[in-house]
Design a protein around this motif. Sequence first.
Motif, short mmCIF file in Angstrom:
data_model
loop_
_atom_site.label_atom_id
_atom_site.label_comp_id
_atom_site.label_asym_id
_atom_site.label_seq_id
_atom_site.Cartn_x
_atom_site.Cartn_y
_atom_site.Cartn_z
N PHE A 344 0.85 -1.18 0.00
CA PHE A 344 0.00 0.00 0.00
C PHE A 344 0.89 1.24 0.00
O PHE A 344 1.98 1.23 0.60
N ASP A 384 -4.05 4.65 1.78
CA ASP A 384 -3.80 4.54 0.35
C ASP A 384 -5.09 4.99 -0.35
O ASP A 384 -6.10 4.26 -0.33
N ARG A 387 -6.94 2.56 -2.69
CA ARG A 387 -7.56 1.40 -2.04
C ARG A 387 -8.82 1.79 -1.29
O ARG A 387 -9.80 1.04 -1.26
N ILE A 468 -8.59 -4.86 2.70
CA ILE A 468 -8.04 -3.50 2.59
C ILE A 468 -8.23 -2.74 3.90
O ILE A 468 -7.30 -2.09 4.40
N HIS A 472 -5.41 -1.26 6.83
CA HIS A 472 -5.35 0.16 7.23
C HIS A 472 -5.55 0.34 8.73
O HIS A 472 -5.62 1.48 9.21
#
Length: 495
Positions: A344, A384, A387, A468, A472
């Motif tokens: 990422f 990101d 994403r 995703i 994060h």
Amino acid sequence: MMRSHIIRMLNPRSLKYQLLSRSIIIMTVLLVLIGVFQYAFMDDFLYRNEAVSIETRIESIPKSAWEDLSDHHIIPDRDTLFKLETPGATIAFINVHGSFTDLFVDTDDDKADSSHENDLDQGPSPRLSQQTYQNAVNNSSDMTYTLTNDNLGNTVLVVLHRVGEQSHALGVVQVTVPIAPLQHILIKQLTVFAFLVMCALCAGVFTFLPILRRTLIPLSRVVETVGRVNAGNLDERFMTTHAQLEIALLASSFNAMLERLKKSFEAERIAKERMRQFVADASHELRTPLTTINGFLEVLLRGAAANPAKLDKALRSMYGESQRVNKLVQDLLFLAKIDREPTFVFEDSRLDLLLTDMKPQLLLLAGERAVEFVVSEAMVVNCDPDRIKQVVLNLFQNAVQHTDANTGEINVSLVKDFAGARIQVKDNGTGIPSEHQSQLFERFYRVDSARSRKNGGVGLGLSITKSIVDNHGGTISFESQVGKGTIFNVWLPVK
């Protein structure tokens, strides 16, 4: 062979016999030390006790006898010195001027009674240094007795005792006795002690062995349990109650290890099952569009290619199916990549601007559905951006697919939630039945497979979305009621 057998006897591999042998060695060393200290103590005690006894007997002799000997050189008769008679003993008198007089007393020969005055060379009594006698006269020495050798080389006990007052000392009486009788008593005591030590060690072996065997029962149970576990029974557990502290700690450690092993094996089994299901589902999803493409190609090869309408229809269908295959392959590659080594590009991004930029694209996807955007304030998140856009797009497409094309309503909002930002996608679609909710984020899982195929879904969108969000440091959750719609919430930490 004999050497190895001796080594095994001296260093047994059995813990029970190691403890037994080492305990016996420690007991033996301690008893030997006790014997050495006892020998030293008894040795001094016997000699000191004999010296005190001799001094008492010297004091019981009339003072006049020593005065006659000191002043007039009159040797006391045997009747006067009979209290000092001991087998092998000799008596000597040393006056204040250092003159040495032997007084022979030998009970083995009743007639042996001779005296020598000032005979320094032939007397049987051992001679000590003049300083020693002078110290005894002045009573400036704490010596009670001393050991020396007589003229024959035998070790004897020498006792010096002053006679007379401190201010008017007459001299020193020296009594010499052989120590052989005392050593005989000492050896006899040591022999008895050695015998008792051997009895104690034998009793200790026969007593300690069954106690040790009983003490090691919990450890034997641990060994038996390990054998059952080694046979493949991972549900076996070690007993931690009614055991010694060390065994209980060992059992607890083994139990914790078995729990981790069981969870690992279960996780491996689930992973293999998911992989099998994953391969089966992927193969199935790839087979469907490939079969469709293959069918249209057969139709075209049979002559449909000459018909412009049929050709156009076939090409469009094959193009749609190829796009479906391409999307499926891209999703599979992305999942494989994110599982193996997530990559990422994190940067500080404003989520409000990110959602605003996506608004035209989302409105285009919604078609005739009513779409509402609610962005409360500016929030910066280290993420990101591409994403996060993919997350929002997946959730929005999911809402579009499960809502009516004309009456559907979709709400996209961004609000502050504690120390993070919450992106919410809400729809009034069909909802998710409760029996499917626990598996919603699994790969290739579809609530309605027929509807999913119609809309082109293969059950990877929510799985990709969760991966995703997890990478994060955020969370994803949902609320759903059948017939009323679904709400997806994505929480991300705010910088």
